[in-house]
Motif scaffolding. Sequence first.
Motif, mmCIF file in Angstrom:
data_model
loop_
_atom_site.group_PDB
_atom_site.id
_atom_site.type_symbol
_atom_site.label_atom_id
_atom_site.label_comp_id
_atom_site.label_asym_id
_atom_site.label_seq_id
_atom_site.Cartn_x
_atom_site.Cartn_y
_atom_site.Cartn_z
ATOM 1 N N ILE A 145 32.028 -13.270 -0.466
ATOM 2 C CA ILE A 145 32.619 -11.963 -0.766
ATOM 3 C C ILE A 145 32.535 -11.049 0.458
ATOM 4 C CG2 ILE A 145 32.390 -9.875 -2.162
ATOM 5 C CD1 ILE A 145 33.601 -12.169 -3.680
ATOM 6 N N ILE B 78 29.352 -7.913 -11.038
ATOM 7 C CA ILE B 78 30.678 -8.040 -10.414
ATOM 8 C C ILE B 78 30.785 -9.364 -9.672
ATOM 9 C CG2 ILE B 78 32.200 -7.083 -8.640
ATOM 10 C CD1 ILE B 78 31.136 -4.310 -9.409
ATOM 11 N N GLN C 58 31.482 -12.156 -11.965
ATOM 12 C CA GLN C 58 32.821 -12.094 -12.529
ATOM 13 C C GLN C 58 33.885 -12.575 -11.547
ATOM 14 O OE1 GLN C 58 33.063 -11.371 -15.831
ATOM 15 N NE2 GLN C 58 30.842 -11.177 -15.646
ATOM 16 N N VAL C 59 33.727 -12.270 -10.256
ATOM 17 C CA VAL C 59 34.796 -12.548 -9.290
ATOM 18 C C VAL C 59 34.680 -13.918 -8.633
ATOM 19 C CG1 VAL C 59 35.084 -10.082 -8.807
ATOM 20 C CG2 VAL C 59 33.562 -11.436 -7.355
ATOM 21 N N ASP C 60 33.491 -14.515 -8.616
ATOM 22 C CA ASP C 60 33.331 -15.821 -7.976
ATOM 23 C C ASP C 60 33.421 -16.931 -9.011
ATOM 24 O OD1 ASP C 60 31.950 -18.252 -6.781
ATOM 25 O OD2 ASP C 60 31.860 -16.888 -5.075
#
Length: 314
Positions: free
Chosen positions: A304, A47, A50-52
Motif C-alpha cells: 500500500i 482499512i 479491506q483493501v488488500d
Amino acid sequence: MASSNLTTVTEFILMGFNDHPNMKIPLFLVFLGFYLISILGNVGMFILIQVDIQLHTPMYFFLSHLSLLDACYTSVITPQILATLTTSKTIISYCRCAAQFFFFTICAGTECFLLAVMAYDRYIAISSPLLYTVTMNPRICWALVLGAYICGVSGAILRTTCTFSLSFCDNNQINFFFCDLPPLLKLACSDTTNSEIVIVFFGNFVIVANALVILTSYLLIIKAILKVKSSGGRAKTFSTCASHLTAVALFFGTLIFMYIRSSSGKSLEEEKVVSVFYTVVIPMLNPLIYSLRNKDVKTAFTKITSRFQVLHSM
C-alpha cells in the motif's frame, strides 16, 4: 425507591483525576497520544484488511472486526477522559452517562465473544488446514461475527437496564473518569442487591464461558501441534497463535481483576489504573500486537505504501 426528601440525580460529576491536579497536563498529553495511536492503528488495520485481497481470509476478517471494535471502544471512553483532564470537574448528564455505559458495555462484551471466535478459528486452521476455507466459509464467518455482536448488545441492554433502574439521589460525584459499573453501584441510594446479582452473574458467565471456549480451543490446538513431527514445524504452527494469545491474556486478565476478583482486595486507585489499561492501553496495543510479528500485514502495508509513493511521484 428514594425517600421523598432526597433529590433525584439528573447529572453526574466525574472526579477521576482530582486527586492528582499537578498531573493533569502530562496525563492529558499521554492519553491524547494513546488515543491517536489507537485510532490510527485500528482504523489503519481495518482499512488495510479491506483493501488488500491477500488478507481476505477468515483470520483477518475477524481481526478487522476486532480493530473496528477497539476503535469504537476507546472512542467511547478516551474523549471523556481528555475532557475530565481539561477542567476541574466534568459534568455528564444522566442520559449521556447511561449511553456511555451502554456503548462501552457493548464493545467490551462483543470483544469477549469475538476473541473466543478467533480462538475457534485458530483451532480449525491448525487442526484441519485442508478443510479450513470450507469450514470457515464467508457465511459461517458472518454468522459468528453477528452472533458476537448480538450477544454483546443483549448483555449491554441487560446490564444498562439493571444499573440505571437504580435510584441515584443527592450524591452525584463519581470518583472515576467515566461511567463504569463499580462506581455507579457505590453511588446508588436504593437497594442494589437484586441488580448486582443479575449483573455479576451475567458478567461472570460471559467472561468465564468465553474463557473456557478459548482454553478448550488452545488445548485442542496444543494436541494438534504435538502431532507435528518436527520441532521447527511445531514452533512455526504455534507462532500463528502468539498474537491472539497475547491479546487474550491482556484483555481477560484485566476483566477478571476488575469484575470477578473480590472487591475486598482492591482499592479505588487500583480500579482506576486497571480500567485505564483495558479501555485505553489495550485498544492501542492490539494493532501493534497483530502487526509487528505478522508478515502478511507487513507485506500488505509495504504494498500500500509503495502504491502511494508511485501515485505521489506521477
